[in-house]
Scaffold this active site. Sequence first.
Site, PDB file in Angstrom:
ATOM      1  N   ASP A 147     -48.145  64.374 -49.181  1.00 30.04           N
ATOM      2  CA  ASP A 147     -48.661  65.722 -49.235  1.00 30.04           C
ATOM      3  C   ASP A 147     -47.964  66.327 -50.876  1.00 30.04           C
ATOM      4  O   ASP A 147     -47.661  67.414 -50.811  1.00 30.04           O
ATOM      5  CB  ASP A 147     -47.833  66.561 -48.159  1.00 30.04           C
ATOM      6  CG  ASP A 147     -48.469  67.884 -48.289  1.00 30.04           C
ATOM      7  OD1 ASP A 147     -49.648  68.444 -48.897  1.00 30.04           O
ATOM      8  OD2 ASP A 147     -47.758  68.778 -47.447  1.00 30.04           O
ATOM      9  N   CYS A 193     -58.568  74.387 -29.196  1.00 29.81           N
ATOM     10  CA  CYS A 193     -58.163  74.666 -30.356  1.00 29.81           C
ATOM     11  C   CYS A 193     -58.821  76.048 -31.150  1.00 29.81           C
ATOM     12  O   CYS A 193     -58.439  76.760 -31.543  1.00 29.81           O
ATOM     13  CB  CYS A 193     -57.769  73.707 -31.564  1.00 29.81           C
ATOM     14  SG  CYS A 193     -59.387  72.740 -31.799  1.00 29.81           S
ATOM     15  N   CYS A 239     -57.237  79.887 -31.366  1.00 26.66           N
ATOM     16  CA  CYS A 239     -56.802  80.665 -32.712  1.00 26.66           C
ATOM     17  C   CYS A 239     -56.965  81.879 -32.613  1.00 26.66           C
ATOM     18  O   CYS A 239     -58.431  82.509 -32.799  1.00 26.66           O
ATOM     19  CB  CYS A 239     -57.839  79.883 -33.866  1.00 26.66           C
ATOM     20  SG  CYS A 239     -57.404  80.424 -35.500  1.00 26.66           S
ATOM     21  N   CYS A 253     -56.297  81.694 -41.913  1.00 26.96           N
ATOM     22  CA  CYS A 253     -55.166  80.719 -40.961  1.00 26.96           C
ATOM     23  C   CYS A 253     -53.711  81.332 -41.052  1.00 26.96           C
ATOM     24  O   CYS A 253     -53.370  81.859 -42.151  1.00 26.96           O
ATOM     25  CB  CYS A 253     -55.090  79.331 -41.695  1.00 26.96           C
ATOM     26  SG  CYS A 253     -53.891  78.287 -40.850  1.00 26.96           S
ATOM     27  N   CYS A 265     -47.916  77.778 -38.347  1.00 26.53           N
ATOM     28  CA  CYS A 265     -48.358  77.935 -36.905  1.00 26.53           C
ATOM     29  C   CYS A 265     -48.706  76.727 -36.229  1.00 26.53           C
ATOM     30  O   CYS A 265     -49.354  76.018 -36.996  1.00 26.53           O
ATOM     31  CB  CYS A 265     -49.632  78.756 -37.179  1.00 26.53           C
ATOM     32  SG  CYS A 265     -50.284  79.421 -35.704  1.00 26.53           S
ATOM     33  N   CYS A 302     -53.004  75.895 -32.628  1.00 25.97           N
ATOM     34  CA  CYS A 302     -54.143  74.574 -32.290  1.00 25.97           C
ATOM     35  C   CYS A 302     -53.643  73.395 -32.044  1.00 25.97           C
ATOM     36  O   CYS A 302     -54.560  72.637 -31.418  1.00 25.97           O
ATOM     37  CB  CYS A 302     -54.868  74.668 -33.644  1.00 25.97           C
ATOM     38  SG  CYS A 302     -54.445  74.006 -35.240  1.00 25.97           S
ATOM     39  N   CYS A 340     -53.833  71.504 -27.971  1.00 28.74           N
ATOM     40  CA  CYS A 340     -54.687  70.123 -27.898  1.00 28.74           C
ATOM     41  C   CYS A 340     -54.022  69.217 -26.839  1.00 28.74           C
ATOM     42  O   CYS A 340     -52.947  68.934 -26.765  1.00 28.74           O
ATOM     43  CB  CYS A 340     -54.290  69.578 -29.380  1.00 28.74           C
ATOM     44  SG  CYS A 340     -55.265  68.058 -29.373  1.00 28.74           S
TER      45      CYS A 340
END
Length: 309
Positions: free
Chosen positions: A133, A193, A197, A213, A240, A243, A247
């Site tokens: 990342d 999901c 949200c 988001c 957050c 979602c 799952c």
Amino acid sequence: MSTLPQKYSALIKAKAQKFGFQNCGISKAGFLEEDARPLENWLQNHYHGQMQYMENYFDKRLDPTLLVEGSKSVISLSYNYFPEENISGSDTFKISKYAYGQDYHEIIKAILEEMVAELKEEIGDFHCRVFTDSAPVLERSWARKSGIGWVGKNANLITKQSGSFYFLAEIICDLDLSEDEPTTDHCGTCRKCIDACPTEAIVSDKIIDGSKCISYATIELKNEIPESFKNKMEDWMFGCDICQDVCPWNRFSVPHHQEKFKPNHLLKSYTKKDWQELSQELFSEIFRKSPVKRTKFAGLKRNISFLSE
């Protein structure tokens, strides 16, 4: 007698396991043709909000051979961060599970570098770069291509055996390796999901409007949080997990074994009142090595004030 690409691929996967990675898959480095148009559309729809950096290095995002000269293979890896305990009580503001402990960028990069050093001892020298990342790499696409998991409706990578609470990392190298096949999609007709949200950020299957988001609003957004988020943030002050929490595949998540991902003791005991009275000094102490540093003291205070209004 196995060929060198197969032998090296098997060695790399064994090393990945030894160094604590959950999964390891390999793809041939090259242009990600099927991702070009979706990425272009996503940017044109301004779903990246104020994340201007997403517009940079478009070609490099789609082709790792432009990022790492002479590269032939992309080794994708996943690293578990699912915590032993959920520290989000009813009388506290919430922090995304990935940020409970120390900053994953530094920890995983150090593990990757150690793993590469061992590989070079056994294989001989080869050219590579490690990422987590931290560069224009379409991590999810490479992980999907290499069979680690499929992209869920919430745009997270999901793995049958372990859900989605893991970091992705890559070693892009000039080794000729045998590649893996993508896995199949196992979301089916499930919409948990999408329905969960609170800000309706999942605009369609696998497409997120980043500007809606909660993670974007609490981390990436540098201005004031828009009124459209009012009473919809469900006490999330950094990131957050909604979602992912809903799952069904995350029922298979198991706690990680990384000491450095364990939460600071103060995170477990702080109430909303404590967070509202947070000082710069305490912020620096609690989040000294944490990803929460990204939002800075002023950003976290902004988030807490918005949730407290």
